[in-house]
Design a protein around this motif. Sequence first.
Motif, mmCIF file in Angstrom:
data_model
loop_
_atom_site.group_PDB
_atom_site.id
_atom_site.type_symbol
_atom_site.label_atom_id
_atom_site.label_comp_id
_atom_site.label_asym_id
_atom_site.label_seq_id
_atom_site.Cartn_x
_atom_site.Cartn_y
_atom_site.Cartn_z
ATOM 1 N N GLN A 144 -83.627 19.066 18.260
ATOM 2 C CA GLN A 144 -82.668 20.102 17.868
ATOM 3 C C GLN A 144 -81.634 20.330 18.957
ATOM 4 O OE1 GLN A 144 -85.431 23.248 16.969
ATOM 5 N NE2 GLN A 144 -85.391 22.831 14.768
ATOM 6 N N LEU A 145 -82.070 20.303 20.209
ATOM 7 C CA LEU A 145 -81.126 20.462 21.313
ATOM 8 C C LEU A 145 -80.182 19.264 21.400
ATOM 9 C CD1 LEU A 145 -83.478 21.985 24.028
ATOM 10 C CD2 LEU A 145 -81.604 23.156 22.836
ATOM 11 N N TYR A 198 -86.465 25.764 20.620
ATOM 12 C CA TYR A 198 -85.725 24.587 20.170
ATOM 13 C C TYR A 198 -86.476 23.329 20.579
ATOM 14 C CZ TYR A 198 -81.556 27.482 19.363
ATOM 15 O OH TYR A 198 -80.662 28.421 18.905
ATOM 16 N N THR A 212 -76.441 27.598 23.645
ATOM 17 C CA THR A 212 -77.374 27.430 22.527
ATOM 18 C C THR A 212 -78.564 28.369 22.673
ATOM 19 O OG1 THR A 212 -76.729 25.119 22.200
ATOM 20 C CG2 THR A 212 -78.878 25.785 21.341
#
Length: 229
Positions: free
Chosen positions: A181-182, A177, A168
Amino acid sequence: MANPKPTVLLVEDEPAQREVLAYNLEAEGYHVLRAADGEEALLMVREELPDLVLLDWMLPNVSGIEICRRLKSRGETRAIPVIMLSARSEEIDRVRGLETGADDYVVKPYSVAELMARVRTQLKRSRPSTVGQTLEFDDITLDSESHKVFRGEEPVKLGPTEFRLLATFMEKPGRVYSRDQLLDRVWGRDIYVDTRTVDVHVGRLRKALSKSGGEDLIRTVRGAGYALG
């Protein structure tokens, strides 16, 4: 284990067409969010950042063109690929759609197989690790197909979660992030995990990457989250 499947937001007000497209997208392995009008689509984008938007031009409440304009004007959604679907086939309409920010423009009626190919092409650009590409940043190399990571010439041993975290980060070096979001990208939207778990796994990833003495490339952004580089 690969990254959680990419999320496609499908915005189409015609129910039969929406279900046909959703069926084909799910058959391709994507997580599909469905919206029947513009307001619902904008609400979904605020709640869950999709990896790609399939967007019909003619929609109730808020038009596809206006949705595209809003997505491309916001920093957090600007990079999301938008494929515009429209019965408008004139060159001036294509130009208007693309100038508004659409990444691709597909005229109805279209071949579903061709549309799926266009979706794959856009996702290669926005989430390359989901389609087996090799990612590189500084002296780190991640091969998403063989599931191997190297720092310089040294192999780096990572667990499945740390591998997905690194993938990611490496897809968008420099992007910050948030923990939420992670959680969405790495653990998936259907699994409940406390945000503190993110900190634990980022710590493990840092330790693994720095085991041979390399510089810590993961940056903590106070009050915001984490970034690579």
